[in-house]
Design a protein around this motif. Structure first.
Motif, PDB file in Angstrom:
ATOM      1  N   GLU A 104       0.823  -1.207   0.000  1.00  0.00           N
ATOM      2  CA  GLU A 104       0.000   0.000   0.000  1.00  0.00           C
ATOM      3  C   GLU A 104       0.859   1.260   0.000  1.00  0.00           C
ATOM      4  O   GLU A 104       0.593   2.221  -0.723  1.00  0.00           O
ATOM      5  CB  GLU A 104      -0.917  -0.008   1.234  1.00  0.00           C
ATOM      6  CG  GLU A 104      -2.131  -0.893   1.097  1.00  0.00           C
ATOM      7  CD  GLU A 104      -3.084  -0.409   0.009  1.00  0.00           C
ATOM      8  OE1 GLU A 104      -3.351   0.799  -0.057  1.00  0.00           O
ATOM      9  OE2 GLU A 104      -3.531  -1.258  -0.794  1.00  0.00           O
ATOM     10  N   ARG A 105       1.900   1.255   0.817  1.00  0.00           N
ATOM     11  CA  ARG A 105       2.760   2.437   0.956  1.00  0.00           C
ATOM     12  C   ARG A 105       3.584   2.687  -0.298  1.00  0.00           C
ATOM     13  O   ARG A 105       3.693   3.817  -0.777  1.00  0.00           O
ATOM     14  CB  ARG A 105       3.675   2.259   2.169  1.00  0.00           C
ATOM     15  CG  ARG A 105       4.591   3.448   2.429  1.00  0.00           C
ATOM     16  CD  ARG A 105       5.459   3.206   3.643  1.00  0.00           C
ATOM     17  NE  ARG A 105       6.456   2.163   3.425  1.00  0.00           N
ATOM     18  CZ  ARG A 105       6.425   0.955   3.994  1.00  0.00           C
ATOM     19  NH1 ARG A 105       5.436   0.629   4.822  1.00  0.00           N
ATOM     20  NH2 ARG A 105       7.376   0.079   3.751  1.00  0.00           N
ATOM     21  N   GLU A 106       4.190   1.621  -0.847  1.00  0.00           N
ATOM     22  CA  GLU A 106       5.106   1.779  -1.978  1.00  0.00           C
ATOM     23  C   GLU A 106       4.391   1.821  -3.324  1.00  0.00           C
ATOM     24  O   GLU A 106       4.916   2.391  -4.284  1.00  0.00           O
ATOM     25  CB  GLU A 106       6.150   0.658  -1.968  1.00  0.00           C
ATOM     26  CG  GLU A 106       7.028   0.631  -0.729  1.00  0.00           C
ATOM     27  CD  GLU A 106       7.863   1.889  -0.581  1.00  0.00           C
ATOM     28  OE1 GLU A 106       8.158   2.552  -1.612  1.00  0.00           O
ATOM     29  OE2 GLU A 106       8.226   2.237   0.563  1.00  0.00           O
ATOM     30  N   ALA A 107       3.221   1.197  -3.416  1.00  0.00           N
ATOM     31  CA  ALA A 107       2.410   1.195  -4.635  1.00  0.00           C
ATOM     32  C   ALA A 107       3.222   0.866  -5.893  1.00  0.00           C
ATOM     33  O   ALA A 107       3.288   1.669  -6.834  1.00  0.00           O
ATOM     34  CB  ALA A 107       1.694   2.542  -4.793  1.00  0.00           C
ATOM     35  N   PRO A 108       3.860  -0.299  -5.951  1.00  0.00           N
ATOM     36  CA  PRO A 108       4.645  -0.643  -7.139  1.00  0.00           C
ATOM     37  C   PRO A 108       3.755  -0.958  -8.336  1.00  0.00           C
ATOM     38  O   PRO A 108       2.600  -1.371  -8.178  1.00  0.00           O
ATOM     39  CB  PRO A 108       5.413  -1.891  -6.684  1.00  0.00           C
ATOM     40  CG  PRO A 108       4.514  -2.524  -5.670  1.00  0.00           C
ATOM     41  CD  PRO A 108       3.866  -1.379  -4.939  1.00  0.00           C
ATOM     42  N   ASP A 109       4.310  -0.774  -9.517  1.00  0.00           N
ATOM     43  CA  ASP A 109       3.624  -1.191 -10.743  1.00  0.00           C
ATOM     44  C   ASP A 109       3.824  -2.678 -10.998  1.00  0.00           C
ATOM     45  O   ASP A 109       3.026  -3.324 -11.676  1.00  0.00           O
ATOM     46  CB  ASP A 109       4.166  -0.407 -11.945  1.00  0.00           C
ATOM     47  CG  ASP A 109       3.930   1.085 -11.805  1.00  0.00           C
ATOM     48  OD1 ASP A 109       2.755   1.489 -11.837  1.00  0.00           O
ATOM     49  OD2 ASP A 109       4.914   1.836 -11.645  1.00  0.00           O
ATOM     50  N   ALA A 110       4.900  -3.221 -10.463  1.00  0.00           N
ATOM     51  CA  ALA A 110       5.208  -4.639 -10.605  1.00  0.00           C
ATOM     52  C   ALA A 110       5.966  -5.112  -9.379  1.00  0.00           C
ATOM     53  O   ALA A 110       6.679  -4.331  -8.735  1.00  0.00           O
ATOM     54  CB  ALA A 110       6.031  -4.892 -11.868  1.00  0.00           C
ATOM     55  N   LEU A 111       5.814  -6.382  -9.080  1.00  0.00           N
ATOM     56  CA  LEU A 111       6.445  -6.959  -7.907  1.00  0.00           C
ATOM     57  C   LEU A 111       7.067  -8.297  -8.305  1.00  0.00           C
ATOM     58  O   LEU A 111       6.392  -9.131  -8.910  1.00  0.00           O
ATOM     59  CB  LEU A 111       5.380  -7.140  -6.820  1.00  0.00           C
ATOM     60  CG  LEU A 111       5.812  -7.556  -5.419  1.00  0.00           C
ATOM     61  CD1 LEU A 111       4.856  -6.926  -4.397  1.00  0.00           C
ATOM     62  CD2 LEU A 111       5.778  -9.064  -5.276  1.00  0.00           C
TER      63      LEU A 111
END
Length: 308
Positions: A57-64
């Protein structure tokens, strides 16, 4: 800005991936570690579901990219709860959190989901793992694909690459025994090496290149889903790997081939992974083993004090 979270950035593959992605203009990499601190990385215990959810939620990556796992077959065999926590439950938690954010998730799996009796194996071949490690990784694959439609499994074979210790890869873990067998001391004994199981050593910088290409497709709106595989194309037993290591080290090693499996934990004979699906997309790179292993050894030269 395209943002990628690398889970397990301190490991053999994770470090290579962070190094590859850091070169991309307009990309931001968020790296996480747990047991081994790394500069500029965040500490994250992927077994802690709440911490995982807060991180995403905090980092909101586009991909993991999930490169963290329990990959030691003997450990998985004796501690199936730990194997499940890291290889199954954590994958499900990460994939669910990423899915809620609309992020693409790539989970790393293994050739050990197959029994090794009928190679080569395609991405749609029926899995049949022989040990707890393979079973946990297969369950992890299913956890990912059941949790999100915006996800992909990448199966890989035996990995090697730049290391922080000889034991980090099953390839470089042979070096201390090779060096000891070449010792001039009277008690130097030949090193017994497995000559039964056929492996396909795959260079982690090549895998990082492949993953970067996959991420580029996602960034263009052409995300790959389902299961894909990547593998080196040079079949070798550990005995054959040891011979080539000895040549690279320039030592006169005394090696004895062991033609029957002796591991307490059962391992497959030949799990050659077909890489057709990625190759058809123009994805891939393979560095010849002799070239790559010399790069690894040059960066981490042999010294007797590193044998431990």
């Amino acid at each position: 800005m395209f943002k990628v979270a690398v889970i397990g950035a301190s490991g053999l593959l994770g470090r290579a991936l962070v190094a590859e992605l850091a070169q991309q203009t307009g990309w931001q990499v968020v790296a996480t570690t747990f047991s081994r601190p790394v500069p500029n990385a965040l500490t994250l215990d992927i077994r802690d579901a709440r911490a995982v959810e807060q991180f995403v939620e905090r980092e909101a990556p586009d991909a993991l990219v999930i490169a963290a796992a329990e990959r030691r077959p003997d450990v998985c065999e004796h501690d199936p709860a730990l194997a499940r926590a890291l290889n199954v439950d954590a994958v499900r938690t990460l994939a669910a959190a990423a899915n809620r954010r609309g992020a693409w998730t790539l989970s790393i799996s293994t050739d050990y989901v197959f029994d090794g009796a009928h190679p080569p194996y395609r991405d749609d071949s029926a899995p049949s793992p022989l040990n707890a490690y393979g079973r946990s990784k297969l369950e992890g694959e299913r956890a990912l694909l059941d949790t999100t439609d915006l996800g992909c499994v990448l199966r890989l074979p035996l990995l090697y690459g730049p290391i922080v210790g000889w034991a980090e890869s099953a390839v470089t873990s042979l070096v201390p025994a090779i060096a000891a067998s070449a010792s001039a001391s009277a008690d130097g004994k030949p090193a017994v090496m497995d000559a039964w199981a056929i492996r396909y050593p795959t260079f982690t910088p090549d895998i990082a290149f492949v993953i970067r290409q996959m991420l580029e497709r996602h960034a263009r709106g052409e995300a790959i889903s389902g299961i894909v595989q990547w593998s080196g194309d040079e079949p070798m037993t550990k005995y054959e790997i040891a011979i080539r290591l000895a040549e690279a080290l320039r030592v006169d090693a005394r090696l004895t081939p062991q033609h029957r499996p002796t591991d307490a934990t059962p391992r497959p004979h030949n799990c050659h992974l077909a890489s057709d699906r990625l190759e058809a997309l123009g994805i891939g790179r393979r560095t010849p083993f002799d070239t790559a292993i010399r790069q690894v050894l040059a960066a981490f030269p042999w010294r007797g004090d590193k044998a431990a």
